[in-house]
Design an enzyme around this catalytic site. Structure first.
Site, short mmCIF file in Angstrom:
data_model
loop_
_atom_site.label_atom_id
_atom_site.label_comp_id
_atom_site.label_asym_id
_atom_site.label_seq_id
_atom_site.Cartn_x
_atom_site.Cartn_y
_atom_site.Cartn_z
N HIS A 35 -0.38 6.95 -8.89
CA HIS A 35 0.29 6.00 -7.83
C HIS A 35 1.30 6.73 -7.04
CE1 HIS A 35 2.04 2.10 -6.42
NE2 HIS A 35 3.34 2.37 -6.77
N HIS A 71 12.51 7.18 -5.02
CA HIS A 71 14.00 7.33 -4.84
C HIS A 71 14.74 7.40 -6.01
CE1 HIS A 71 12.63 5.81 -0.70
NE2 HIS A 71 12.06 4.58 -1.46
#
Length: 138
Positions: free
Chosen positions: A76, A54
């Site tokens: 990740h 985000h």
């Protein structure tokens, strides 16, 4: 040892899972338990920077441009999003000889560091160029 050296640093980008070494390191304890069960002092610098999905891509791009890393290792993330991010980074760093790696889970990555060091001097120290091996102080 990697964590004992004050010259080393670890940048933790975003969320860390409870019970992992990253979660331990982010709290900067005096020592850490390594994967082999031994403990070692934690003297390296630890930095936390949010690179979440985000996060504003423009901000993180500016950060990377200022940092000018020789290597970027992407970990990740969901595989398709990581491929898209890697392609964006390749485009962004096309003229900089930056190596961008996105290893699979549990895949080892080897990195080599240039041991050359450079110091910049100002003021009276900069008036005379020192000879090789000469000690400079002031």
């Amino acid at each position: 040892m990697w964590c004992s050296e004050k010259k080393n640093a670890c940048v933790i980008p975003g969320y860390v899972v409870e019970g992992t070494l990253a979660k331990t390191i982010i709290n900067e304890p005096k020592e850490v338990t390594l994967m082999n069960g031994l403990t070692a002092p934690l003297n390296m610098q630890v930095h936390y920077i949010s690179f979440s999905a985000h996060a504003d891509f423009a901000q993180t791009s500016t950060f990377r441009k200022e940092l000018m890393p020789p290597d970027i290792i992407l970990v990740h993330g969901e595989a398709n999003e990581m491929r898209r991010l890697k392609q964006k980074l390749i485009t962004q760093f096309v003229d900089r000889n930056t190596k961008i790696i996105s290893p699979k889970n549990c895949q080892s990555v080897e990195m080599y560091f240039n041991s050359k060091k450079m110091e910049k001097t100002i003021g009276r120290l900069a008036e005379k160029t020192p000879k090789v091996g000469e000690t400079v102080s002031g």
